[in-house]
Design a protein around this motif. Structure first.
Motif, short mmCIF file in Angstrom:
data_model
loop_
_atom_site.label_atom_id
_atom_site.label_comp_id
_atom_site.label_asym_id
_atom_site.label_seq_id
_atom_site.Cartn_x
_atom_site.Cartn_y
_atom_site.Cartn_z
N PRO A 1 56.44 -8.19 2.50
CA PRO A 1 56.52 -7.52 3.95
C PRO A 1 55.00 -7.41 4.54
O PRO A 1 54.40 -6.42 4.67
CB PRO A 1 56.91 -6.00 3.73
N LEU A 2 54.34 -8.63 4.69
CA LEU A 2 52.94 -8.50 4.75
C LEU A 2 52.67 -7.85 6.28
O LEU A 2 51.90 -7.23 6.62
CB LEU A 2 52.35 -9.99 4.87
N PRO A 3 53.58 -8.42 7.24
CA PRO A 3 53.61 -7.94 8.58
C PRO A 3 53.58 -6.33 8.80
O PRO A 3 53.06 -5.52 9.29
CB PRO A 3 54.59 -8.56 9.49
N LEU A 4 54.82 -5.98 7.90
CA LEU A 4 54.97 -4.33 7.75
C LEU A 4 53.75 -3.58 7.25
O LEU A 4 53.44 -2.44 7.65
CB LEU A 4 56.07 -4.06 6.79
N GLY B 1 40.02 8.41 2.74
CA GLY B 1 39.76 7.26 2.18
C GLY B 1 40.91 6.61 1.81
O GLY B 1 42.01 6.48 2.01
N GLY B 2 40.72 5.64 0.51
CA GLY B 2 41.62 4.64 0.10
C GLY B 2 41.37 3.38 0.37
O GLY B 2 40.98 3.29 1.57
N CYS B 3 41.95 2.44 -0.20
CA CYS B 3 41.66 1.10 0.08
C CYS B 3 42.47 0.39 1.33
O CYS B 3 41.99 -0.51 1.88
CB CYS B 3 41.95 0.09 -1.12
N GLY B 4 43.77 1.28 1.38
CA GLY B 4 44.43 0.71 2.42
C GLY B 4 44.94 -0.78 2.47
O GLY B 4 45.49 -1.40 3.44
N GLU C 1 48.94 -0.03 7.93
CA GLU C 1 47.44 0.22 7.75
C GLU C 1 47.19 0.82 9.19
O GLU C 1 46.13 1.34 9.44
CB GLU C 1 46.73 -0.95 7.18
N GLN C 2 47.73 -0.38 10.08
CA GLN C 2 47.16 0.36 11.34
C GLN C 2 47.75 1.59 11.95
O GLN C 2 46.82 2.30 12.62
CB GLN C 2 47.92 -0.88 12.58
N ARG C 3 48.59 1.87 11.41
CA ARG C 3 49.27 3.41 11.71
C ARG C 3 48.60 4.50 11.06
O ARG C 3 48.48 5.51 11.45
CB ARG C 3 50.80 3.23 11.45
N GLN D 1 56.97 7.60 20.64
CA GLN D 1 55.98 7.46 19.81
C GLN D 1 56.31 7.73 18.32
O GLN D 1 57.20 8.59 18.18
CB GLN D 1 54.84 8.28 20.12
N ASP D 2 55.59 7.19 17.26
CA ASP D 2 55.88 7.55 15.67
C ASP D 2 55.36 8.94 15.58
O ASP D 2 54.19 9.10 16.37
CB ASP D 2 55.30 6.48 14.91
N MET D 3 56.00 9.94 15.00
CA MET D 3 55.77 11.34 15.02
C MET D 3 55.59 11.77 13.49
O MET D 3 56.14 11.42 12.47
CB MET D 3 56.62 12.29 15.92
N ARG D 4 54.61 12.80 13.26
CA ARG D 4 54.39 13.45 12.11
C ARG D 4 54.22 14.70 12.10
O ARG D 4 54.07 15.38 13.20
CB ARG D 4 53.41 12.72 11.24
#
Length: 283
Positions: A249-252, A195-198, A257-259, A184-187
């Motif tokens: 990089p639209l898919p990125l 918030g924020g526009c994303g 945003e999903q992540r 998994q991606d980890m932090r």
């Protein structure tokens, strides 16, 4: 040659692909964090300190447990294959070098002093997983008497058990359970969604000259997205980084945003034709 032809069973073929993809995520995240450290070490000591702390935490949480799990599960079986015995012994030696470099990172008096060790760690880890991907894992996958899928399942169980022991004195939250080293991606910690526009906007970024720049045009495609994710994980709240890509990089951006829903806003600074430059601001 397809990796599907290098495995004795469909399950082992799928396990080989999953292991290679997981190595790419680890190597990419490490590369992103190291690049952010190198970019900020001389320009923003405060941000560099945060990035340095996050890099050592990532190594302690992901890279070193991954190496230990391999030695406990994959390597003993691979060592039993005559054609892999010396290679495995060399890889174990590289694990010791990786550990020494992480210790040097941790002990560095300042982020600038850790730059050389960080870069050496990145290079060694990329070379290390290339040997595993190209030699050790295919040998295990091709051996009919060995189940690579079973070995990798044992690796995941070892990691889960080790994480439970480490956290024995601290309750494991749902977030921590998601952040175990299983591909998994980890932090370092949960990010408060403030918030924020994303999406695409031009809001509130710092001056570009003070922001680290991540140019992924020369990053191998297999590592590119993971490198960006690792770099973004290293960007402190209230700061930004500039991403340079070979195309829009639209898919990125959708994956970011999903992540991290609502965490990063995006401003296009340049839109081709040779390069796309975007400011990604962490709210």
């Amino acid at each position: 040659m397809s990796v599907l032809t290098l495995a004795s069973t469909p399950e082992d073929a799928a396990a080989l692909e999953a292991a290679v993809a997981h190595h790419a995520r680890l190597a990419g995240e490490l590369a992103g964090r190291v690049r952010m450290l190198l970019a900020s070490a001389d320009t923003d000591p405060g941000a560099a300190e945060v990035i340095h702390t996050g890099l050592t935490a990532f190594c302690d949480r992901s890279l070193l447990p991954h190496a230990a799990a391999e030695e406990a599960t994959l390597y003993p079986t691979a060592h039993g294959l005559p054609e892999a015995r010396l290679l495995v012994e060399g890889l174990i030696g590289e694990h010791r070098c990786l550990t020494a470099l992480v210790d040097a990172l941790r002990a560095a008096p300042s982020p600038a002093d850790s730059a050389a060790d960080a870069r050496a760690l990145q290079v060694l880890f990329e070379e290390h997983v290339a040997k595993e991907n190209g030699l050790v894992l295919p040998l295990l996958a091709m051996a009919p008497e060995i189940s690579l899928a079973g070995l990798l399942a044992d690796t995941h169980r070892w990691l889960a058990s080790d994480a439970t022991l480490v956290d024995a004195h601290e309750p494991r939250t749902a977030e921590k359970a998601r952040n175990t080293e299983k591909g998994q991606d980890m932090r370092e910690e949960p990010i408060e969604e403030t918030g924020g526009c994303g999406g695409v906007c031009g809001c509130g970024a710092a001056e570009e000259a003070a922001e680290p720049e991540l140019d992924v045009r020369e990053v191998p495609h297999a590592l590119r997205h993971a490198t960006v994710f690792g770099a973004l994980d290293a960007v402190p709240a209230g700061t930004a980084m500039v991403l340079v890509a070979p195309h829009d990089p639209l898919p990125l951006l959708a994956q970011i945003e999903q992540r991290n829903p609502g965490i990063f806003s995006v401003e296009y600074l340049e839109s081709g034709p040779e390069a796309w430059r975007l400011r990604l601001s962490h709210h």
